[in-house]
Motif scaffolding. Structure first.
Motif, PDB file in Angstrom:
ATOM      1  N   ASP A  48      91.007  -1.694  14.618  1.00 13.50           N
ATOM      2  CA  ASP A  48      90.839  -3.060  14.124  1.00 13.50           C
ATOM      3  C   ASP A  48      91.724  -3.354  12.921  1.00 13.50           C
ATOM      4  OD1 ASP A  48      88.785  -3.791  15.986  1.00 13.50           O
ATOM      5  OD2 ASP A  48      87.373  -2.583  14.814  1.00 13.50           O
ATOM      6  N   CYS A  49      91.965  -2.334  12.098  1.00 16.09           N
ATOM      7  CA  CYS A  49      92.698  -2.557  10.850  1.00 16.09           C
ATOM      8  C   CYS A  49      93.379  -1.263  10.424  1.00 16.09           C
ATOM      9  CB  CYS A  49      91.734  -3.036   9.772  1.00 16.09           C
ATOM     10  SG  CYS A  49      92.500  -3.413   8.176  1.00 16.09           S
ATOM     11  N   THR A  55     101.837  -1.781   2.333  1.00 22.46           N
ATOM     12  CA  THR A  55     101.753  -2.593   3.551  1.00 22.46           C
ATOM     13  C   THR A  55     103.127  -3.035   4.047  1.00 22.46           C
ATOM     14  OG1 THR A  55     101.362  -4.563   2.193  1.00 22.46           O
ATOM     15  CG2 THR A  55      99.427  -3.409   3.050  1.00 22.46           C
ATOM     16  N   LYS A  69      98.934  -5.526  13.654  1.00 18.92           N
ATOM     17  CA  LYS A  69      97.572  -5.218  13.197  1.00 18.92           C
ATOM     18  C   LYS A  69      97.361  -5.759  11.791  1.00 18.92           C
ATOM     19  CE  LYS A  69      95.815  -3.323  16.673  1.00 18.92           C
ATOM     20  NZ  LYS A  69      94.556  -3.778  17.277  1.00 18.92           N
ATOM     21  N   PRO A  70      96.133  -6.151  11.465  1.00 13.26           N
ATOM     22  CA  PRO A  70      95.836  -6.496  10.074  1.00 13.26           C
ATOM     23  C   PRO A  70      96.038  -5.275   9.184  1.00 13.26           C
ATOM     24  CG  PRO A  70      94.096  -7.235  11.547  1.00 13.26           C
ATOM     25  CD  PRO A  70      94.982  -6.343  12.355  1.00 13.26           C
ATOM     26  N   LEU A  71      96.633  -5.506   8.017  1.00  9.43           N
ATOM     27  CA  LEU A  71      96.908  -4.421   7.080  1.00  9.43           C
ATOM     28  C   LEU A  71      96.175  -4.673   5.774  1.00  9.43           C
ATOM     29  CD1 LEU A  71     100.786  -4.089   7.565  1.00  9.43           C
ATOM     30  CD2 LEU A  71      99.052  -2.530   8.453  1.00  9.43           C
ATOM     31  N   VAL A  72      95.668  -3.599   5.176  1.00 13.30           N
ATOM     32  CA  VAL A  72      95.064  -3.682   3.852  1.00 13.30           C
ATOM     33  C   VAL A  72      95.678  -2.577   2.999  1.00 13.30           C
ATOM     34  CG1 VAL A  72      93.116  -2.228   4.562  1.00 13.30           C
ATOM     35  CG2 VAL A  72      92.915  -3.669   2.522  1.00 13.30           C
ATOM     36  N   LEU A  86      85.903  -0.803   2.485  1.00 10.07           N
ATOM     37  CA  LEU A  86      86.329  -0.204   3.748  1.00 10.07           C
ATOM     38  C   LEU A  86      85.208   0.617   4.377  1.00 10.07           C
ATOM     39  CD1 LEU A  86      89.953   0.890   2.755  1.00 10.07           C
ATOM     40  CD2 LEU A  86      89.281  -1.079   4.148  1.00 10.07           C
ATOM     41  N   GLU A  94      83.504  -1.246  12.626  1.00 11.04           N
ATOM     42  CA  GLU A  94      84.949  -1.461  12.726  1.00 11.04           C
ATOM     43  C   GLU A  94      85.681  -0.132  12.821  1.00 11.04           C
ATOM     44  OE1 GLU A  94      86.873  -4.166  10.107  1.00 11.04           O
ATOM     45  OE2 GLU A  94      85.138  -5.498   9.935  1.00 11.04           O
ATOM     46  N   LEU A  96      89.145   1.945  11.806  1.00  5.94           N
ATOM     47  CA  LEU A  96      90.144   1.887  10.744  1.00  5.94           C
ATOM     48  C   LEU A  96      91.078   3.082  10.833  1.00  5.94           C
ATOM     49  CD1 LEU A  96      91.104   0.575   8.013  1.00  5.94           C
ATOM     50  CD2 LEU A  96      89.527   2.161   6.877  1.00  5.94           C
TER      51      LEU A  96
END
Length: 300
Positions: A48-49, A55, A69-72, A86, A94, A96
């Protein structure tokens, strides 16, 4: 990073499909994108992330392999504060992936706090192995590989760094360091002063176009790099362990090796001392003095 042709993300077996609420610790290439594993690509495409050290770097990596993909961000300055969020996301199911800029996360890279807190929260962790600068260098070092000590980056403050090096002086296993290019020459000098002039191998720009391996004593490497206008690229360094307490060649064995070298007739004492210092991990000057002493005694 070295580039390879852009490719589609490969399908991964169902047994490797990502699972809800799992944290995947994913290794990425240390330079050559061709070292990316199929499994790592499959995991990154399915989670998911992605929590990334930088990043921007990870976005370029994912784009190369057509992954969106969503990045954090998760780096040394925000890891402590961001980990709780997280972990909560993982608790809710989720998936990760944790990555660093290069190599294996948590090894001199961010991620340790997240991994520790995930374990404490009962979250399943899945390692996705791949590239590691330490193991890459160790595999071609020519030094004993049955055991070694990964030391990571040296402390930045001089006093603390020299104390830290001194604490490593009795370790009989090879020592692996990560060193920035602007500080490598000075660090080699400090190692030589504190540990003695041991055998060492320096890996620079490993897996990239300008990959280079320098071998010799610490003083040899120091002299080679001092002659350069500038040292470029991250450096990995492996230094021979202490021979004082391990079952290394004793006095008589060293003498036998010296006598064998001298018997060849075409080896000068300085060259023989240099070669044996690399083979035995002993101080070159000490070996040279013993060579001269043996030559003198044999001529009497």
């Amino acid at each position: 990073m070295e580039t390879v042709p852009t490719c589609a993300v490969p399908l991964i077996p169902k047994s490797d499909a990502v699972r809800a609420g799992h944290l995947y610790v994913v290794s990425t290439p240390i330079g050559n994108l061709g070292d990316m594993t199929f499994r790592a690509l499959g995991v990154l495409a399915a989670v998911d992330c992605v929590a990334a050290e930088d990043t921007r770097n990870t976005a370029r990596l994912l784009a190369h392999f057509n992954i969106q993909k969503p990045l954090v961000s998760l780096h040394e300055h925000n890891e402590l504060g961001r980990t709780a969020r997280l972990v909560e996301a993982l608790k809710k199911g989720e998936t990760l992936a944790l990555v660093s800029d290069a190599g294996t996360p948590t090894l001199s890279d961010p991620g340790f706090i997240l991994v520790r807190e995930a374990i404490a929260a009962g979250i399943p962790l899945v390692p996705v192995p791949g590239a590691s600068a330490a193991l890459t260098l160790m595999s071609v070092s020519g030094l004993p590989t049955d055991r070694f000590l990964f030391c990571g980056f040296p402390p930045k403050k001089t006093g603390r760094r020299r104390t830290w090096i001194a604490e490593l002086s009795t370790c009989t296993a090879p020592l692996i360091f990560y060193v920035s290019p602007h500080s490598i020459v000075g660090f080699l000098g400090e190692l030589k002063d504190i540990l003695g002039d041991r055998a060492a191998v320096l890996g620079r720009e490993m897996t990239k176009v300008y990959e280079e391996f320098l071998r010799g004593s610490l003083s040899d490497l120091e002299a080679l790099l001092q002659d350069r206008d500038r040292v470029r690229g991250e450096c990995s360094l492996v230094v021979a362990g202490s021979r004082e307490t391990e079952a290394a060649p004793g006095g008589r064995d060293v003498e036998a090796l010296i006598e064998k070298g001298l018997a060849a007739g075409d080896v000068k004492p300085p060259a023989l001392a240099k070669r044996l210092s690399v083979e035995l991990g002993m101080d070159r000057k000490t070996l040279y003095d013993r060579i001269i002493a043996l030559q003198t005694s044999s001529s009497d």
